[in-house]
Design an enzyme around this catalytic site. Structure first.
Site, PDB file in Angstrom:
ATOM      1  N   SER A  71       0.794  -1.240   0.000  1.00  0.00           N
ATOM      2  CA  SER A  71       0.000   0.000   0.000  1.00  0.00           C
ATOM      3  C   SER A  71       0.819   1.279   0.000  1.00  0.00           C
ATOM      4  CB  SER A  71      -0.937   0.024   1.208  1.00  0.00           C
ATOM      5  OG  SER A  71      -2.000  -0.849   0.979  1.00  0.00           O
ATOM      6  N   TYR A 196      -3.563  -1.995 -10.235  1.00  0.00           N
ATOM      7  CA  TYR A 196      -3.472  -1.892  -8.763  1.00  0.00           C
ATOM      8  C   TYR A 196      -2.557  -2.981  -8.183  1.00  0.00           C
ATOM      9  CZ  TYR A 196      -5.000  -2.341  -3.904  1.00  0.00           C
ATOM     10  OH  TYR A 196      -5.007  -2.449  -2.538  1.00  0.00           O
ATOM     11  N   TYR A 248      -4.670   3.628   8.081  1.00  0.00           N
ATOM     12  CA  TYR A 248      -6.017   3.036   8.200  1.00  0.00           C
ATOM     13  C   TYR A 248      -6.682   3.364   9.532  1.00  0.00           C
ATOM     14  CZ  TYR A 248      -3.568   0.585   4.565  1.00  0.00           C
ATOM     15  OH  TYR A 248      -2.809   0.309   3.481  1.00  0.00           O
ATOM     16  N   VAL A 266       1.198  -3.723   3.822  1.00  0.00           N
ATOM     17  CA  VAL A 266       1.192  -5.023   4.503  1.00  0.00           C
ATOM     18  C   VAL A 266       2.474  -5.822   4.270  1.00  0.00           C
ATOM     19  CG1 VAL A 266      -1.287  -5.428   4.852  1.00  0.00           C
ATOM     20  CG2 VAL A 266      -0.229  -6.022   2.656  1.00  0.00           C
TER      21      VAL A 266
HETATM   22  N1  GLN Z   1      -2.167  -5.226  -2.171  1.00  0.00           N
HETATM   23  C1  GLN Z   1      -2.692  -5.217  -0.832  1.00  0.00           C
HETATM   24  C2  GLN Z   1      -4.183  -5.474  -0.882  1.00  0.00           C
HETATM   25  O1  GLN Z   1      -4.792  -5.057  -1.794  1.00  0.00           O
HETATM   26  C3  GLN Z   1      -2.392  -3.883  -0.195  1.00  0.00           C
HETATM   27  C4  GLN Z   1      -2.917  -3.775   1.222  1.00  0.00           C
HETATM   28  C5  GLN Z   1      -2.030  -3.043   2.174  1.00  0.00           C
HETATM   29  O2  GLN Z   1      -0.809  -2.934   2.015  1.00  0.00           O
HETATM   30  N2  GLN Z   1      -2.617  -2.595   3.257  1.00  0.00           N
HETATM   31  O3  GLN Z   1      -4.772  -6.091  -0.031  1.00  0.00           O
END
Ligand code: GLN
Length: 312
Positions: A71, A196, A248, A266
């Site tokens: 993310s 994405y 978040y 993540v």
């Molecule tokens: N590619 C991950 C997802 O779509 C990104 C989520 C994240 O880093 N919080 O779930």
């Protein structure tokens, strides 16, 4: 705020100290495995890099190891979309913290398919659509853009990560189709998702990420190549969103403990900035219950505590 009384040696000593202090925490977090490829990582890794606007850089630990940015890359696609659509972007995506997990579907129906902010997955998918609908060869365009920001032409996607995200990306596909039903996705859903997943599966080191965030610490102008990527006002707005939404539903706790605008992923990376002074990236794959790096948040908290520098 941008108090730079610290000497060259102090910066290095401080990050060395931080690396030692967070070591006992490295195994307390949980490595993400909802994208199976993310679990293929050394849970004991820890890296930290600082890039200063004056050109100095300091690193410690696994700062040169490539990790999955996930993310964190949403900041780069947002920068691209904001520079193309300007304030029209906010007709498609909101600017409020969600107070919900990053991959939640719940608010979307109540709010007619308009995601709360660009950093939750739904918001980043709308941003992805904005880039896909307004650029040619979008994925290569964004990868080249990120390479330019990081001053590193060798940055690339981890193909195994990309396949894993795509194969297990049912929630993201659900979010995208749901928003398409509200007319908030213009392009083909699969094309938007490929874009994405593509930018999320880029591999970068702490040093790459810190350098790529420098323009946000410098009112939109990259101090290395001197290019302006955003107006000062747009750069301020992205930093505001990073502070309120970048981590978040833990954004309040992060602002309280750390006091810097920041973005987590993540993969265990977190990038943050101090306007007028520096950018910083920490990486440790073990996550807390919100999906933010457990040792990474602690490292940033120690950084602002030990240096006495924060945005406040
Ligand atoms: N590619 C991950 C997802 O779509 C990104 C989520 C994240 O880093 N919080 O779930």
């Amino acid at each position: 705020m941008a108090n730079d009384n610290l000497k060259h040696t102090d910066w290095q000593l401080i990050i060395n100290e931080i690396a030692n202090e967070v070591r006992p925490l490295l195994n307390e977090g949980k490595v993400a495995d909802y994208i199976p490829e993310l679990a293929n990582v050394d849970s004991n890794a820890f890296g930290i890099s600082i890039c200063m606007l004056d050109g100095r850089a300091f690193s410690c630990g696994d700062a040169h190891t490539k990790f999955s940015v996930q993310s964190i890359s949403k900041v780069f696609s947002l920068t691209k979309a904001f520079s193309i659509l300007k304030d029209d972007l906010w007709k498609r995506v909101g600017k409020e913290p969600s107070g919900n997990p990053f991959n939640s579907l719940i608010q979307l129906e109540n709010e007619n398919g308009k995601p709360r902010n660009p950093f939750i997955n739904a918001g980043a998918i709308v941003v992805a659509d904005c880039v896909v609908s307004n650029t040619e060869d979008s994925l290569n365009t964004i990868i080249d853009f990120i390479r330019e920001l990081a001053c590193n032409k060798s940055i690339k996607m981890n193909q195994a990560m990309f396949r894993s995200e795509k194969a297990f990306g049912h929630r993201n596909a659900a979010l995208a189709h749901f928003m398409k039903s509200y007319g908030n996705i213009e392009a083909d859903v699969d094309e938007v998702l490929d874009f994405y997943f593509g930018h999320c599966s880029l591999s970068m080191s702490c040093e790459d990420v810190a350098r790529a965030f420098l323009f946000l610490a410098n009112h939109g102008v990259h101090p290395v190549n001197k290019r302006r990527y955003l107006t000062a006002s747009q750069s301020k707005r992205i930093n505001s969103l990073l502070l309120t939404c970048g981590t978040y539903d833990a954004a309040g706790d992060f602002a309280f403990r750390v006091g810097m605008p920041g973005k987590s992923g993540v993969g265990g990376g977190i990038a943050a900035i101090i306007p007028g002074l520096l950018s910083i990236c920490v990486w440790s794959p073990g996550l807390d219950k919100y999906g933010n790096s457990l040792a990474g948040v602690k490292a940033l908290e120690l950084f602002t505590t030990k240096t006495g520098i924060s945005i406040f």
